[in-house]
Scaffold this active site. Sequence first.
Site, PDB file in Angstrom:
ATOM      1  N   GLY A 197       0.832  -1.209   0.000  1.00  0.00           N
ATOM      2  CA  GLY A 197       0.000   0.000   0.000  1.00  0.00           C
ATOM      3  C   GLY A 197       0.862   1.253   0.000  1.00  0.00           C
ATOM      4  N   GLY A 200       1.404   5.145   1.654  1.00  0.00           N
ATOM      5  CA  GLY A 200       1.067   6.017   2.768  1.00  0.00           C
ATOM      6  C   GLY A 200       1.543   7.417   2.482  1.00  0.00           C
ATOM      7  N   GLY A 201       1.387   8.266   3.434  1.00  0.00           N
ATOM      8  CA  GLY A 201       1.757   9.652   3.223  1.00  0.00           C
ATOM      9  C   GLY A 201       3.242   9.842   3.034  1.00  0.00           C
ATOM     10  CG  MET A 202       6.148  10.032   5.947  1.00  0.00           C
ATOM     11  SD  MET A 202       6.754   9.615   7.573  1.00  0.00           S
ATOM     12  CE  MET A 202       7.270   7.951   7.460  1.00  0.00           C
ATOM     13  CB  VAL A 243       3.569  -0.343   3.148  1.00  0.00           C
ATOM     14  CG1 VAL A 243       3.896  -1.413   4.182  1.00  0.00           C
ATOM     15  CG2 VAL A 243       3.282   0.990   3.806  1.00  0.00           C
ATOM     16  CE  LYS A 249       4.325   1.935   7.477  1.00  0.00           C
ATOM     17  NZ  LYS A 249       3.668   2.835   8.397  1.00  0.00           N
ATOM     18  CG  ASP A 277      -1.758   9.878  13.304  1.00  0.00           C
ATOM     19  OD1 ASP A 277      -2.895  10.341  13.542  1.00  0.00           O
ATOM     20  OD2 ASP A 277      -1.350   9.643  12.158  1.00  0.00           O
TER      21      ASP A 277
END
Lengths: 1052, 186
Positions: free
Chosen positions: A94, A96-98, A101, A116, A216
Amino acid sequence: METPERWEQISEIAATAIDLPAGEREAYLAASCAGDTELREQVMRLVSAGQASFVRVDQPLVRGDLLRRALSEGRGLVEGEVLGKRYRIVRHIGAGGMGDVYEAWDLSLESRVALKTVRPEFARDEAIVERFKREVQLARQVTHENVCRVYDLGSMARGEDGVEVFCLTMELIEGQTLAELMRSHGPWTYEEALPVLEQVCLGLKAAHQAGVIHRDLKPANIMLVRREDAEKTWHVVVTDFGLAHSNQADASSWTQKMRPGTPAYMAPEQLEGKAVGPEADLYALGGVMYEMATGRAPWQGDSPLEVAFARLKEPVKAPSQWRPGVDGRWERIMLRLLEKEPGDRYVSAEAVLRDLESGPRRRMPLRKLWRRVDWRWAAVAGFVVLTACGVLYWDRVRSKSSPEALRWLRQGEEAIENRSWLTAKDLLDRAQAASPRNVKVLARLAQTHLELDQTQRAQQVLLSALGESGQEPADAEFREALRAGLVKDWPAATAAMERRVKLVPQAEQSRARFDLIWLLEKSGKVKDARGQLEALLKAEPGHAGANLGLGILLYRDGKVEAGEAALRKAEESYRLLGNAEGLATVAVERTEAVVGKDRGGAAFALIETTEKQVRDSLSARSPAGLYSLDARLKVLKAQTYSYQAKHELALATARSAFESGSASLIGGGYIKGLLALARGWIQTEHFPEAIEVLMMARDHAARQECTSCLAMANYYHGYLLSLQQNCAAASEKLQLAAAQFDGLEDRGNQFRARSAEAACYRRAADYDRAEKMMTEIERDAAPFAVPDIKSTLMRERYAMAAQRGDRVGSEALLVQLEEEHRRIQATTLWHQDLIDHSHQRLLSGRLTEARESLNRAAAQLGPDEARLKQHAAMVDALIDCDMGRAPAAQAKLDAASKTYQLTAKQMMLDQSEMACEISIEGSGPDRIAKYCEPIWTKMDTHPELGFLRILGGYSRAHYYIGRREPTEALRWVDIAYGQATKDQHKQNELYAALVGFEAAAMGTDAQSKTLWRQRAVSARQQLEEKLGQEAFQVFWRRATYSGRWANLERTK
Amino acid sequence: MDSIPVTRLLGELGRGDETSEKVLLDAIYRELHRLAQRAMRGERDNHTLQPSALVNEAYMRMKSQLRHEWQNRGHFYAVAARMMRQILIDHARTRNTQKRGTGQRMEALRDTDGQFSCNPEEILGIHEALQRLAVMSERQAQIVELRFFAGLSVEETAVAMEISEKTVKRDWSVARAWLAMELGKA
């Protein structure tokens, strides 16, 4: 080539037939083509072509796996690739924002891991990496089955090219996130939720004991794995401790560019940037529970900004208000977790766990009334997640502002006062680049975006300002005003701005008041804005920006002289200050005002001068500002061109205005270019093109929330409809436009729109209604002194009198009009009046006088008044017609259309009317057809236009007389005569009767001849009575009438 | 098809900041053209344009320069096919003109691994036939576009166009038959 419908039919049958075994085809075709032999043959041909073993398209030009590979490579790492000689990528899981993955295989430990990646733009920043490392160090110490293990962190080399990728490995958990599950699950009962929540609490407890705070916690960070036990229970793992990356798929995430954390679950103290402890995670846990129980987040809003603000201001609603069946004990736990003050929440995850499992042990403390959060005073550090990768980035680092940034900020603020918004934006962008987190810079930037109608951008910037440190109360008020302004809550915005004026130190007073004025103007309170400006100027008469603003507002309100005086003062100040851009702005504003009432040569010269000034003064400084001013001037220029009948130039200029406008991306600038383009199309009578452009303009205007553009688009659309005599639709649009202009306090356009409506009624010969409307406009406009409304109405009245054949009335009105136009220095319009006046004299039979006045008028015309020159030439030829000099008239007509390179088709309607009229006299059918064609076409497409029925009718009769076809000629002249009688226009009646007689005389029907003679005699008698002997004698000098009458006498 | 609305197509893709995305894709498109031209001038591949290399490069860039995900795989394919079609057609045209100008033998497009070759005239013929087909059935033309210019399978085509596989198969068989006739004419 088949039509799509036919082809579909063929395709349907052929597709089935191709697949059938050869033996079955015949029967199928016979059945499905049902006797349509052509269809059957076509299908047969296709079927046999389809039997080909190879068709070129069978072999793709590129191989499909290229695309698949490209798609996966584009993701970054490729399956099978080995990172840092240790991790082999298994698959992409997937994004992610950073970063992304992946599932990877750890070659040294022989186990599966999650890997990641961190995007280079984050990995490049050492501060981020450092912080990231520290977080991971901490997180690694947590060993608990409900916490995702973190293994390794660092830069790893990619195989072939040696490029380094910054990444992080952790335990691979295969399951669903709670967020995913919640979407399909619906609200959870306490019993269902308990096993999940217990494990989350255990995970939090373990982490908190190790000194790690999640920061978070949200459903997307809670993984659930089905246990292979008898009950298929869930094993819960909390992921991303201390990493706080944002999941892109999260509905509450911000736009792509700026990825915030998850404001939906963030604790108030975290939003405010205070120190964050375990309580923040507990708050988030409360949010998660709330959403599980009710299916909705505790706070809602249209944007993260709203959500964040809501949390700081309002108490949360009890879950049972959304879902009455919520377990009472659970509800109390949630509400306690969601307490605004950290101290009012549970002391630990363990305490939550205890209450979850056995019900609250102690009585809940009485819920205090939610204190209205005075977040304005909050010292804030956090929430800059937006600018980078999450919590990592928003340490309690105080923003240090470089001296350049402060200088740019100051210059930006000055530019704002001088309405140079794009320059301001440039400067503030620079300031922000130097000091990314200066509150004042951010707020000003937000204000600029708001002004430029970039609301999204404004929101983002404002949201990041919210989290910054070093807020003074006045700054907070400013921010509040902007926030309220963004959601168009003008009273709140104004109130905040007013509070700010009281809070700022003396030295910043005038700037703060100026901001208030800006807001008032923005919110449409023009009168208040003006009052404030005047007050400000009383204290500081030399304030350039205030004078500029006042000048603009006054001009817009029709107070030309006062406006000009204010502009002049502004100009003076700018000159003293050496502010070239300010001078240019004044020049553009003035030009706009002047051109608004005069589109003649003088206006054009002014535009050109200003254009030069703009280019000279701005080229070195701000390209954006240059473009925006340039675009405005080009719009004006296009308008002026179109008034000069240089329609092609007008269109081209409008196009470049649009381009210039879009290059600068000024709010509404390019839309105004589009509108100018639409106007060009309308005036060249290209209606479909105009409509298309108008639709586009409206679309953009709506998107940019540009009300003035919207009003303008409606006005033009209504105007277009009125030209097409679609009065019902036109008035609807025009009324809408007038109401919108009213809201904007744009008086000039408001009354222009209403006048256009009156003109529509007038053209449709609904004189009473037109007159009533004009009286109303007059009454409503009286208090405003709009510069050109008086002349607009006068001109409309004149047109009405002329249309009704009221020579005396129309001449009297023309005299007034001439005076008015001369007074307001509307040169082109005045010239137009002079020519019209000559035309009116001609119509009354005062031929010599007409020619003299025409010569006088023609002498006045400037080199760029091509349209008027052509107009004058036409009137000149018409005079010749009535002087009985048909050949001279024809020669002039040809010369005029040649000189101005216009064929009849390209002429505007009024000119093609004249051309057609001239061509009738003493020429053959071919010429008549050449010049009258456009009138005939229009007559056929607009049967409701009376004046076209008359002109078109008798010119067609002349055409058929020329072709010696009396029957056709009579048919057409009958139409003209009928319309003239209906309009009670005696002059037209007489003329049509004379033409009718001419046609009848050509035929053999004696009865018809008598009828038309009688009609002519009677019409002449009535006209004589109407005009009186004296005037009639003068009128009778017109050869076009008396010549034909003589003909009638002769054939007695 | 002198102006396939590539930018429009791409514009529709945007989630997030549409403008910058459009600018970016325009830039990629220009870059590809440059690459293709260079290839054609023989600076790199001795007058042989390698479609797969070009495509690869195109998609790598499209993908890697865009920070976020494409709306879906299908959309990506659709845009890619359209882009490739335009680029290849442009080149076929240029080559055709060059050929006429110099009287040289026309160069074929050939992939290095020899999997296929296709000469410019052939590509132009197909392209023009597809334009005619699009007038009758846009859907059929797009199916051929995706399969021929982007190498998609039936399943992928169905996903990309959001229609059923059955429709793809049926339309394909008819379009293929029609193209066999049309291309046979010349």
